[in-house]
Design a protein around this motif. Structure first.
Motif, short mmCIF file in Angstrom:
data_model
loop_
_atom_site.label_atom_id
_atom_site.label_comp_id
_atom_site.label_asym_id
_atom_site.label_seq_id
_atom_site.Cartn_x
_atom_site.Cartn_y
_atom_site.Cartn_z
N LEU A 114 61.24 54.25 28.32
CA LEU A 114 61.65 55.18 27.27
C LEU A 114 60.55 55.35 26.23
O LEU A 114 60.18 56.47 25.85
N TRP A 115 60.03 54.20 25.77
CA TRP A 115 59.08 54.24 24.65
C TRP A 115 57.72 54.78 25.09
O TRP A 115 57.12 55.60 24.39
N VAL A 116 57.24 54.32 26.23
CA VAL A 116 55.92 54.78 26.69
C VAL A 116 55.92 56.28 26.94
O VAL A 116 54.95 56.97 26.63
N LEU A 118 55.05 61.67 21.39
CA LEU A 118 55.71 62.86 20.89
C LEU A 118 56.61 62.53 19.69
O LEU A 118 56.72 63.31 18.75
N PHE A 119 57.27 61.37 19.73
CA PHE A 119 58.08 60.97 18.58
C PHE A 119 57.21 60.84 17.33
O PHE A 119 57.56 61.34 16.24
N LEU A 177 63.00 54.15 35.66
CA LEU A 177 64.28 54.63 35.15
C LEU A 177 64.16 55.05 33.68
O LEU A 177 64.70 56.08 33.27
N GLY A 178 63.47 54.25 32.88
CA GLY A 178 63.31 54.58 31.47
C GLY A 178 62.55 55.87 31.26
O GLY A 178 62.91 56.70 30.42
N ALA A 179 61.49 56.05 32.03
CA ALA A 179 60.72 57.30 31.92
C ALA A 179 61.56 58.50 32.32
O ALA A 179 61.46 59.58 31.71
N PRO A 237 48.37 40.36 31.70
CA PRO A 237 48.28 41.28 30.56
C PRO A 237 49.11 42.52 30.72
O PRO A 237 49.05 43.42 29.89
N CYS A 238 49.92 42.56 31.78
CA CYS A 238 50.68 43.78 32.03
C CYS A 238 51.68 44.05 30.91
O CYS A 238 52.50 43.21 30.60
N THR A 239 51.57 45.19 30.25
CA THR A 239 52.44 45.49 29.12
C THR A 239 53.80 45.99 29.51
O THR A 239 54.64 46.21 28.65
N THR A 240 54.04 46.16 30.82
CA THR A 240 55.38 46.61 31.22
C THR A 240 56.38 45.48 31.19
O THR A 240 57.56 45.72 31.28
#
Length: 238
Positions: free
Chosen positions: A39-41, A46-47, A161-163, A233-236
């Protein structure tokens, strides 16, 4: 009954979720967490530009500076997870991330954005190290590789799913739609923290005295301060 059993069997073979147990609980927490990541990425830029009013340059500069500062949190929090219960520590960090994620709704200038983004980056970086300790505790000595692989697959599914859900806000392209996206991100942190607390406590394993003393002599540091745990280091995997 035969058709139902066949459908269930095919679902189990395709689903990345493991059988019921501690790893499934952690997988569900990871799924909730990474849905928020998606969702956030997908909608953050745009937000920040359309709803908050920042320029693309300010967003890029702020995220870069925040990311550099955030790298400093992984070592101390990773060491803390090695000496404390990683389950409780990760749940607390998830709640703190929910608060910081909600604080994005209060951003009205670049300095405020930089402050919130820096706090967010610190928590994300530290949470990665704590996550590694928790996954190791849940997987156990013989199941760590399987646990990490399972959670990687679940994380990829959650981000996708979030995207996909973020697409509704992008299509609406209104301030309220983007704010609902932020609130959705906040909710995923809360769900993740609640699921993590359903796991049993995972106190750190005590090393034999001789091993701790030998390590202290070899590294030149007190055994109270173990070497930091390395993590992906994966930010997901927030």
């Amino acid at each position: 009954m035969g058709i139902t059993a066949e459908v269930r069997g095919r679902w189990r073979s395709l689903s990345p979720l493991p059988p019921p147990g501690r790893l499934r609980t952690l997988s569900l927490a990871t799924l909730a967490n990474t849905v928020g990541t998606g969702l956030w990425v997908a909608g953050a830029a745009l937000f920040l530009t359309r709803a908050v009013g920042l320029t693309p340059t300010e967003v890029g500069l702020g995220l870069t500076l925040a990311g550099l500062v955030g790298l400093t949190a992984s070592v101390p929090l990773g060491g803390l997870a090695d000496r404390r219960n990683p389950r409780s520590l990760r749940a607390v960090l998830q709640l703190a991330q929910a608060v910081v994620a909600a604080a994005y709704l209060l951003v009205d200038s670049f300095p405020v954005f930089l402050l919130v983004a820096t706090l967010d980056a610190l928590l994300i970086s530290g949470n990665l190290a704590v996550r590694a300790a928790l996954v190791a505790a849940v997987g156990g000595p013989g199941g760590r590789v399987h646990a990490f692989a399972t959670l990687r697959a679940v994380a990829n599914l959650g981000v996708a799913l979030g995207a996909g859900l973020a697409a509704f806000a992008l299509v609406a392209d209104t301030g309220w739609a983007y704010r609902l996206l932020v609130l959705g991100n906040v909710a995923t942190y809360l769900v993740s923290a609640a699921l993590i607390m359903r796991l049993p406590a995972s106190p750190p394993a005590r090393r034999p005295l001789g091993q701790r003393a030998g390590r202290a002599c070899a590294t030149g540091r007190s055994s109270r301060w173990p070497a930091p745990r390395r993590c992906s280091p994966c930010t997901t995997w927030r």
